[in-house]
Design a protein around this motif. Structure first.
Motif: not given
Length: 820
Positions: A444-446, A460-465, A500-509, A517-526
């Motif tokens: 996969g990739t990150t 920060t914006f990131g994810g993986a597949y 397995d696919m995921s994306i996330y976003a983080k903010a530090d202020y 600190n705010l952080d949210i992640q979405y994951r999709n699994l099959h």
């Protein structure tokens, strides 16, 4: 003079002697813009510290004279020099920007930053090297808060296990340079497949709780984020060798090119670890290699990594029966005949009746686990500007192996082998040898984008597949009664796929003294399987899951030395393969949900570091161990509606003077299931299963969860280059199942280890390390994990059988590391 006065005088004299000729050394560090630099690593003599928010660090009790100093910080040129110490000096040093970009950005996106509202601990290269004598990575983390480690072979080599806050390795997310290591199906991290990887690790961050969003299987108790060795500018070669108890060996050769033309660097490692093990026949033969090569430009880096491990370990996961640990002769016959199935006065019966705590149930010569795992990675990072950088990676892991086992008088029909005619008789059972294979691919990739528009905001914006393809199958390689043409055929085959696919976003202020600190992640699994398993026919699974995992935290900076923080996180986690295959209630497993609350205080100064935190992890549908295991030593699990883990953790260090340093951790917790329902099989006098009896517990302790874990580490440096250490670890009682039954539990234990290391230069060699580690010096006879199973008769009388993994009594490792 009274005894009291003599005592006071003696103490004062000793104090004066210890402080004579000692200095307090202040070091102030700024960048090329003359602004203070925080978190700069400074090593003065043999003492390592970091600068505070004002770019300042203070070393106390430093001898007058010439001292070595080493200063390093991400993005700046390293200082490695000598300074003259007299009269409590203050040094002002300015670091210069380094045009060589390191691979530090590869792990930045998935790590908790300093002052973050996450509970974490960093372990640097210096500490890793000090403890790396051949044991698996979990044993290097034994002195961190809430950690319990154990080893199938008993001596930390081969298959090892780690729990953090009672959470097993299926719940601990592990990444190497931001790429997931956890097996996609079992979720476990099997460090035995990458032996001696610690020799290629720069640092480790241990996050407890849900932690920050990261790649791979979601962290559901803790996460380990490891970074491989950073680029070194000067060529080097290193030879590490150690030898110890149970014929244990570790041989490691490392070489590096240094920077070639200020742009290219290459590193390689070759390792072998072998041991006979503490448990009978629990041998390990582990081999590995590591190679990397990279381009390090002013703004871009491109690094390719290839590493592989090959392990052959003799199986020891059956465990040692309890009577052998307690010398309980009264239950020996019961265990021999009813738990192990031995007939009286046979060879196997007599061997068990005369065994000790090192007993291994298996005797077949090649009852081994054999597995090879190879990892290929390509990392790219681009420092687009001072405010913006990007990193991405491609990865591929190839794993293939089997475990071989002898089966006595097994049914041929199970292996799709027809009955064999023996004269006039039809033989339906036979002694045989089988292999159960796992053949898989993971790729996969990150990616991550870090953006800092101003000094107060970091995004920060990131994810993986990732995709996983795994084949599970079995074959019979020998049978006492069968046609040779039937051997080698697959008697079961199951194909598994996971996406397995995921994306996330983080903010530090940052707002004045507040950090948000705010952080949210979405994951999709099959997850999908098709075919047969050794135990289940028509194992066709199809599960689609979508998870949203939010996190938020706040930190308040009290002053330059201390801060408080609190955070809330919510996470979901999918079941693992065995939850579908071996569910004790024959139910389709549910995904787990957890709310995690953390609140803590951190204080850092030149003399004292302390972190204290409260935590609560509240679960819905947690998959908890029942107490039993499957045929490869893995705990069987079931969903429970409501459960929680709450506790307090302390992680402290005190630099007493230039001679003594003391570190200590404490974890006090309450780990409970609400309204737990236990199901116990009931058998009549003829041995027939008549029912499953349901027993309800209003509130009970989660299996294999210790309420108290304490550790202490005292270091003594009598002279430059010589370190002596004493490490102590206490773990309270753990219950084998979820019934709070003391008769089915692991007794509390305390272990003490002694370490010594002498470092010097001679004969033109850069560094020579001589070390001796003596583990369990008080010869504690203890077990760190185990399992239980049992039943009831129709009168309600309960029988049970406990098995444990005994850990080694006093043992040692002696070695020498040479760096050229």
């Amino acid at each position: 003079m009274t005894n009291f006065s003599m005592s006071i005088t003696t103490v004062m004299l000793l104090f004066c002697m210890s402080t004579f000729g000692q200095n307090s050394v202040s070091i102030n560090i700024t960048g090329d813009n003359k602004n203070p630099l925080s978190n700069v690593s400074v090593i003065l003599g043999e003492t390592a510290k970091q600068t505070n928010h004002e770019g300042k660090v203070i070393f106390n009790s430093i001898s007058t004279g010439t001292q070595k100093i080493k200063i390093s910080h991400i993005g700046y040129r390293q200082i490695d020099s000598l300074i003259q110490i007299t009269n409590n000096p203050t040094f002002h040093l300015q670091l210069q920007k380094n045009h060589i970009r390191t691979e530090e950005v590869l792990v930045t996106a998935t790590r908790a930053k300093n002052n973050a509202s996450t509970t974490f601990k960093n372990i640097d290269k210096r500490e890793i090297e000090r403890k790396n004598i051949g044991h698996d990575i979990p044993f290097l983390l034994n002195q961190t808060p809430s950690v319990i480690v154990s080893s199938d072979a008993g001596n930390g080599i081969g298959y090892t296990n780690i729990t953090i806050r009672g959470s097993s390795n299926e719940r601990i997310n592990v990444t190497l340079d931001g790429i997931p290591l956890n097996d996609a199906e079992s979720m476990g991290s099997f460090f035995v497949n990458v032996p001696d990887f610690a020799s290629s690790v720069q640092n480790i961050q241990v996050q407890r709780g849900i932690g920050t969003s990261t790649n791979g299987a979601g962290a559901f108790g803790a996460s380990l984020n490891m970074q491989t060795n950073a680029v070194e500018e000067i060529p080097y070669a290193e030879l590490n060798n150690s030898f110890g108890s149970f014929n244990s060996w570790k041989n490691t050769l490392k070489v590096g090119s240094g920077l070639i033309n200020n742009k290219f660097a290459f590193n390689a490692r070759l390792s072998r670890i072998a041991s006979d093990g503490y448990i009978e026949r629990a041998s390990s033969d582990l081999k590995s290699f590591y190679v990397d090569g990279g381009y390090y430009g002013k703004k871009q880096t491109l690094k390719a990594t290839l590493f592989s491990g090959k392990e052959k370990t003799y199986q020891a996961w059956y465990g040692t029966p309890e009577p052998l640990l307690l010398s309980n002769s009264g239950r020996m016959h019961d265990y021999a005949t009813n738990a192990l199935g031995f007939k009286k006065n046979t060879e196997t019966y007599d061997r068990f009746m005369n065994a000790d705590r090192k007993y291994n149930y298996y005797t077949y010569d090649n009852q081994t686990d054999n597995y090879t795992q190879t990892h290929a990675r390509l990392h790219y990072s681009n420092y687009i500007s001072e405010n913006l950088n990007f990193s991405a990676a491609l990865h591929y892991t190839r794993g293939k192996g089997y475990y071989e086992e002898f089966r006595e008088n097994d049914k041929l029909a199970h292996y799709k082998i027809p009955p064999v005619l023996d004269g006039a008789d039809s033989v339906k059972k036979s002694d045989l040898v089988r292999r159960r294979w796992l053949d898989n691919h993971f790729y996969g990739t990150t990616y991550a984008l870090n953006y800092q528009p101003n000094s107060n905001l970091k995004l920060t914006f990131g994810g993986a597949y990732n995709q996983y393809r795994g084949e599970h199958y079995g074959e019979v390689i020998w049978s006492k009664h069968s046609s040779p043409s039937m051997l080698g055929e697959k008697y079961y085959f199951n194909d598994a796929k996971k996406y397995d696919m995921s994306i996330y976003a983080k903010a530090d202020y940052t707002l004045d003294k507040w950090l948000l600190n705010l952080d949210i992640q979405y994951r999709n699994l099959h997850y999908k399987t098709k075919g047969e398993d050794d135990k289940v026919k028509n194992l066709d699974i199809h599960d689609d899951l979508n998870f949203l995992n939010p996190k938020a935290g706040i930190t308040y900076l009290i002053n330059t030395n201390s801060h408080v923080y609190t955070s809330y996180a919510f996470a979901n986690k999918e079941p693992i393969r065995k939850d579908y295959v071996e569910n004790p209630l024959n139910e389709f497993p549910k995904p787990e949900k957890m709310s995690n609350i953390e609140a803590g205080y951190r204080y850092t100064s030149s003399e004292i570091n302390i972190g204290a935190n409260l935590y609560g992890m509240f679960y819905e549908d947690q998959l908890i161990p029942t107490g039993a295991i499957n045929d490869v030593g893995s705990p069987i699990r079931q969903n429970v509606d409501r459960s929680y883990r709450m506790g307090i953790e302390v992680d402290a260090g005190w630099n007493i003077n230039r001679y003594f340093t003391w570190r200590a951790t404490a974890a006090l917790s309450d780990n409970k299931i609400k309204n737990f329902k236990e199901y116990v099989a009931v058998y009549d006098n003829q041995g027939n299963n008549t029912e499953l009896k349901e027993i309800t517990y209003h509130k009970t302790t989660i299996a294999l969860s210790a309420s108290n874990i304490l550790s202490s580490e005292l270091q003594f440096k009598p002279t430059e280059g010589l370190e002596l250490g004493l490490q102590t670890k206490y773990v309270s009682r753990m219950f084998l199942d979820n019934t709070n039954s003391k008769e089915r539990s692991i007794a509390p234990f305390t272990t003490t280890n002694f370490t010594s290391r002498y470092s010097f230069s001679a004969l033109g060699l850069k560094k020579i390390d001589l070390f001796l580690h003596v583990n369990n010096i008080l010869n504690e006879k203890y077990a760190a994990s185990g399992y239980t199973w049992g039943s009831m008769d129709t009168d309600g009388n309960r029988s049970y059988y406990n098995f444990y993994t005994p850990q080694a009594t006093t043992n040692y490792m002696l070695g020498m590391n040479v760096r050229f």
